[in-house]
Design an enzyme around this catalytic site. Structure first.
Site, PDB file in Angstrom:
ATOM      1  N   PHE A   1      39.849  48.777  44.635  1.00  0.00           N
ATOM      2  CA  PHE A   1      38.424  48.561  44.909  1.00  0.00           C
ATOM      3  C   PHE A   1      38.245  47.161  45.454  1.00  0.00           C
ATOM      4  O   PHE A   1      38.514  46.172  44.770  1.00  0.00           O
ATOM      5  CB  PHE A   1      37.551  48.741  43.664  1.00  0.00           C
ATOM      6  CG  PHE A   1      36.087  48.552  43.998  1.00  0.00           C
ATOM      7  CD1 PHE A   1      35.347  49.586  44.553  1.00  0.00           C
ATOM      8  CD2 PHE A   1      35.468  47.315  43.813  1.00  0.00           C
ATOM      9  CE1 PHE A   1      34.017  49.391  44.906  1.00  0.00           C
ATOM     10  CE2 PHE A   1      34.138  47.123  44.164  1.00  0.00           C
ATOM     11  CZ  PHE A   1      33.414  48.162  44.708  1.00  0.00           C
TER      12      PHE A   1
ATOM     13  N   ASP B   1      42.865  39.733  45.469  1.00  0.00           N
ATOM     14  CA  ASP B   1      41.433  39.911  45.229  1.00  0.00           C
ATOM     15  C   ASP B   1      41.186  39.646  43.747  1.00  0.00           C
ATOM     16  O   ASP B   1      41.442  40.507  42.901  1.00  0.00           O
ATOM     17  CB  ASP B   1      40.992  41.325  45.632  1.00  0.00           C
ATOM     18  CG  ASP B   1      39.496  41.561  45.389  1.00  0.00           C
ATOM     19  OD1 ASP B   1      38.870  40.741  44.691  1.00  0.00           O
ATOM     20  OD2 ASP B   1      38.965  42.569  45.896  1.00  0.00           O
TER      21      ASP B   1
ATOM     22  N   LYS C   1      31.702  37.132  42.290  1.00  0.00           N
ATOM     23  CA  LYS C   1      31.135  37.427  40.968  1.00  0.00           C
ATOM     24  C   LYS C   1      30.853  36.157  40.131  1.00  0.00           C
ATOM     25  O   LYS C   1      29.867  35.498  40.381  1.00  0.00           O
ATOM     26  CB  LYS C   1      32.021  38.429  40.241  1.00  0.00           C
ATOM     27  CG  LYS C   1      32.014  39.791  40.979  1.00  0.00           C
ATOM     28  CD  LYS C   1      32.336  40.983  40.112  1.00  0.00           C
ATOM     29  CE  LYS C   1      31.936  42.268  40.815  1.00  0.00           C
ATOM     30  NZ  LYS C   1      33.053  43.028  41.355  1.00  0.00           N
TER      31      LYS C   1
END
Ligand SMILES: *Cc1c(COP(=O)(O)O)cnc(C)c1O
Length: 399
Positions: free
Chosen positions: A140, A225, A254
């Site tokens: 993802f 990531d 985030k």
């Protein structure tokens, strides 16, 4: 407004791209959130790691207010007084040479893809238009068309083609498959150190170390990531630190915004990020002084409050507590630091039901895919709060 009315509005006006639990959060502080009726919940999801610092951290709110009164957004046609210090501090903390700021995680992933491709053409001499990037099954990395082009999840892709070419998938955790997949035009390997969205999948020990060796030997960039795993979540500043490896590019997002606003960045070597020339890439809001001021303070709080170490300690407590429940509904408890997945057995009737029951008990978390519940509380959580949560989980699993 009360909860039923607000849920009704969502039903009437919101596109149906999410399936949230029927709870409305009206205010929050630290690890706690309240609905309009005044019911209190423990946030055990932290906005998928955006809330590592806890909700509305006073030091971060103060930094936000101070900067909002000074200057919030400037054109990238000019310099601002927060961006330079932010990039310097981010590079020093992560041990990288250069950084490029964006807003959302997906934008930063796109930035890393563009950097890797341009590096391949300009520095490695890959023929124009031929660069290939290897990613992993069950990845993802965000929701843009290019990113879902290399997703293996039908729900993320179906109906959204045509897709961007130039990607190839290997099974997650299989370093030898990576070695076999690398071709003459491979420029990068893009990987999550732990796959959060796909159900908190932890790769075999040594996978990242081996991937680093293979990439170095073959002249391929290693791009991590760390949008979800980074900034303390797994018990170290970056999840890659557990294996002592340094990627060529690290993607952050985030928690970089301290739970207050969106800001993301790619950090890495000057040899790679240095390929961008003026006018080739950018973002109107990327590097704005408001986000940079908050992110600078967020990085300081991470260090001052030892959030990574606390995640390691509380995570060990949480995983030990979950395993000690010995529930017949639970197939596996896995994770690292405060990124924990509880996989239920197929007969348990799905994770959604379980999350709804936990919500009634005052614990907010969310299923990811059919059978996994992800527990990822803010890193500021105390030991007694972990025990409070474990008691609710025990009750729900027993019923
Ligand atoms: C959340 C996430 C993204 C996408 O970030 P957005 O801010 O939602 O665009 C990318 N990669 C990982 C690993 C994530 O967890």
């Amino acid at each position: 407004m009360r909860t039923p009315e607000l849920l009704g509005m969502m039903d009437r006006y919101s596109a149906r791209n999410y399936h949230p639990l029927p709870v409305v959060i009206e205010r929050a502080s630290g690890i706690w959130a309240w609905d309009p009726e005044g019911n209190r919940y423990l946030d055990f999801l932290s906005c998928y790691s955006a809330m590592n610092h806890g909700h509305c951290h006073p030091a971060l709110v103060a930094a936000l207010e101070k900067q909002a009164r000074l200057v919030a957004v400037t054109s990238r046609a000019f310099h601002n007084a927060e961006l330079g210090p932010f990039l310097k501090e981010l590079c020093e903390l992560t041990g990288h040479e250069m950084a490029l700021p964006m807003n959302t995680g997906a934008e930063a992933v796109e930035t890393a893809i563009k950097a890797a491709r341009a590096w391949g053409y300009r520095e490695r001499g890959v023929p124009d238009g031929q660069a290939e990037i290897i990613a992993c099954t069950d990845n993802f990395h965000g929701r843009t068309v290019t990113i879902v082009s290399f997703s293996s999840e039908p729900a993320y892709r179906d109906g959204f083609g045509p897709f961007t070419p130039g990607f190839r998938l290997i099974p997650y955790g299989d370093a030898e498959a990576l070695a076999r997949a690398i071709g003459p035009h491979t420029v990068a390997f893009l990987v999550e150190p732990i796959q959060g969205e796909s159900g908190v999948r932890v790769p075999p020990e040594g996978f990242l170390r081996r991937a680093r060796e293979i990439c170095s030997a073959r002249g391929v960039l290693l791009v991590a990531d760390e949008i979800q795993t980074g900034l303390g979540r797994t018990g170290r500043l970056l999840c890659c630190d557990h294996e002592g490896i340094k990627p060529d590019l690290v993607v952050l997002g985030k928690a970089l915004g301290g739970g207050l606003l969106p800001i993301s960045a790619v950090v890495g070597s000057a040899a790679v990020l240095g390929v961008f020339r003026p006018g080739e890439h950018g973002s109107t809001f990327g590097g704005n002084p408001l986000a940079c001021a908050v992110a600078r303070r967020a990085l300081q709080v991470l260090v001052e409050e030892r959030l990574a170490q606390r995640a390691a300690e509380r995570g060990a407590q949480l995983m030990a507590g979950l395993r000690a429940l010995h529930s017949p509904h639970v197939k596996e408890v896995r994770g690292r630091g405060l990124l924990v997945g509880v996989e239920l057995v197929p007969q348990a009737g799905g994770a959604r039901r379980f999350c709804e029951s936990l919500m009634s008990e005052g614990l907010l978390c969310k299923e990811t895919h059919q059978d996994v519940v992800r527990f990822a509380p803010p890193l500021v959580i105390g030991p007694e709060d972990i025990d409070w949560a474990l008691e609710r989980v025990r009750r729900v699993l027993a019923s």
